[in-house]
Design an enzyme around this catalytic site. Structure first.
Site, PDB file in Angstrom:
ATOM      1  N   LYS A  55      27.963  44.855 -37.542  1.00 49.82           N
ATOM      2  CA  LYS A  55      26.845  45.789 -37.669  1.00 49.82           C
ATOM      3  C   LYS A  55      26.248  46.080 -36.295  1.00 49.82           C
ATOM      4  CE  LYS A  55      26.153  44.498 -42.405  1.00 49.82           C
ATOM      5  NZ  LYS A  55      25.601  43.572 -43.380  1.00 49.82           N
TER       6      LYS A  55
ATOM      7  N   ASP B 297      19.730  48.920 -46.980  1.00 49.72           N
ATOM      8  CA  ASP B 297      20.801  48.382 -47.820  1.00 49.72           C
ATOM      9  C   ASP B 297      20.745  48.981 -49.231  1.00 49.72           C
ATOM     10  OD1 ASP B 297      22.755  46.713 -46.846  1.00 49.72           O
ATOM     11  OD2 ASP B 297      21.522  44.895 -46.926  1.00 49.72           O
TER      12      ASP B 297
ATOM     13  N   GLN C   3      20.816  39.751 -44.164  1.00 48.74           N
ATOM     14  CA  GLN C   3      22.210  39.457 -44.520  1.00 48.74           C
ATOM     15  C   GLN C   3      22.249  38.464 -45.693  1.00 48.74           C
ATOM     16  OE1 GLN C   3      24.969  40.937 -43.057  1.00 48.74           O
ATOM     17  NE2 GLN C   3      26.098  39.913 -44.677  1.00 48.74           N
TER      18      GLN C   3
END
Ligand code: NAP
Length: 280
Positions: A52, A119, A96
Site C-alpha cells: 500500500k 476501505d 490493517q
C-alpha cells in the site's frame, strides 16, 4: 481459448488515472494523504501494508504509517483513530486487518469517520451501498466490477452467481452486481446443490476461500469466471479458489491467480483515497 482478464494491466491503468487526478488536485492546492495503521507484526499484514505504501508513492499520495506494537490496547487504537479523524490533512484511514484478538474489530471500524473510510467497511458505507447512495465501496469487489467493465463484459441482465457472503467480499460483491443490473444469486456453505446453482451463472464470482475448489463441473460452458481467492500451495506458489487449468478451457473469460483480482484491490484503494480528498 478464453479471454484472460489481465488484472495487472487494468490495475496499472487505474493507478495511472489516479496519479493524474492526484496531480490535478495538487495543482488546485489539495494534497491527498492516507494513514495506514498496523497493530503487531503479522508477516502477511506487513507485506500488504508495504504494498500500500509503494502504491501511494507511485500515485503521489502521501502515506503516514503507524506501526503499533502487538500490546496496543483498543483504547489506544481508538484514541489514534480519533486524532486522525480530526486532522484536516488526512483524507483516508485504513486499519490493517486482522487485529490482535483482544481488540474488537467492529468497534475499530465504527470509530473511523465514514468520510475517511477508504476501505468501505464502516456500517454507514455498507448501508449506503445497500440503498444505492454514494459512499466508499470495499476495494476488492469494486475492483472486480472494474475488471469486468474494462474487459468489455456486460453485466446488465446476466445471471451472476457469487460464491461467498463475507462482509468484505461476497456481500458487497452481490450488491455491486445488482447495482449494475445483474440478476444475482449468492451461494454459501449452506447452499444445497451448489453445482446446480453455479452452472446457471453467466458470470461466476468465486470468493470461497478454498484452494482450487471450483472445477469445470461447477461452470457453465462459455461463462465468465472471476477468482477472488488467493492461497499459497504446497510449493509456496500462489493459487486461487478456482482450478484454473481445469476451468479455463470451458469458459469464455477468466482471471488468473496471480495477476487477476489481486492487484485491483490496491488500485481501488488509491481510487478511494482520491475520492475522499476530492469530496472535501
Ligand atoms: P471468508 O470470510 O472465509 O468467506 C468465505 C465464504 O465462502 C463464506 O461466506 C462461506 O460460507 C463460503 N463457503 C465456505 N466453504 C464453502 C463451500 N464448501 N461451499 C460454498 N460456500 C462456502 O473469505 P473472504 O474473506 O470472503 O475471502 C474469500 C477468498 O478471497 C479468500 O481466498 C481470500 O484470501 C480471498 N481474498 C482476496 C482478496 C484480494 O485482494 N484478491 C481480498 C479479500 C479476500 P458461510 O458464510 O456459510 O460460512
Amino acid at each position: 481459448m478464453p479471454q484472460i482478464i489481465d488484472g495487472k494491466a487494468i490495475s496499472a491503468q487505474i493507478k495511472d488515472e489516479v496519479r493524474a487526478k492526484v496531480q490535478e488536485l495538487k495543482a488546485a492546492g489539495v494534497s491527498v494523504c492516507l494513514a495506514v495503521i498496523q497493530v503487531g507484526s503479522d508477516p502477511a499484514s506487513s507485506v500488504y501494508v508495504g504494498n500500500k505504501k509503494k502504491a501511494c508513492a507511485y500515485v503521489g499520495i502521501e502515506s503516514l504509517a503507524y506501526e503499533l506494537p502487538e500490546e496496543t490496547t483498543q483504547e489506544e487504537l481508538l484514541r489514534l483513530i480519533g486524532e486522525l479523524n480530526g486532522r484536516a490533512d488526512v483524507n483516508g484511514i485504513l486499519v490493517q486487518l486482522p487485529l490482535p484478538k483482544e481488540i474488537d474489530e467492529n468497534a475499530v471500524i465504527r470509530a473511523i469517520d465514514p468520510k475517511k473510510d477508504v476501505d468501505g467497511f464502516h456500517p454507514q458505507s455498507v448501508g449506503a451501498l445497500c440503498i444505492g447512495q454514494p459512499g466508499f465501496v470495499s476495494c476488492t469487489p469494486a475492483g472486480v466490477i472494474q475488471l469486468l467493465k474494462r474487459s468489455g463484459i456486460e453485466i446488465a441482465g446476466r445471471e451472476c452467481v457469487v460464491i461467498g457472503r463475507s462482509n468484505i467480499v461476497g456481500k458487497p460483491m452481490s450488491l455491486l452486481l445488482l447495482r449494475e443490473n445483474g440478476t444475482v444469486t449468492v451461494a454459501h456453505s449452506k447452499t444445497v446443490n451448489l453445482q446446480e446453482v453455479t452452472r446457471r451463472a453467466d458470470i461466476l464470482i468465486v470468493a470461497v476461500g478454498r484452494p482450487k475448489m471450483i472445477t469445470r463441473e461447477y461452470v457453465k460452458e462459455g461463462a465468465v469466471v472471476i477468482d477472488v481467492g488467493v492461497h499459497r500451495n504446497e510449493n509456496n506458489k500462489l493459487c486461487g479458489d478456482v482450478d484454473y487449468d481445469d476451468v479455463a478451457p470451458v469458459c469464455s473469460a477468466i482471471t488468473p491467480v496471480p495477476g487477476g483480482v489481486g492487484p485491483m484491490t490496491i488500485a481501488m484503494l488509491m481510487h478511494n483515497c482520491v475520492e475522499a480528498a476530492d469530496a472535501r
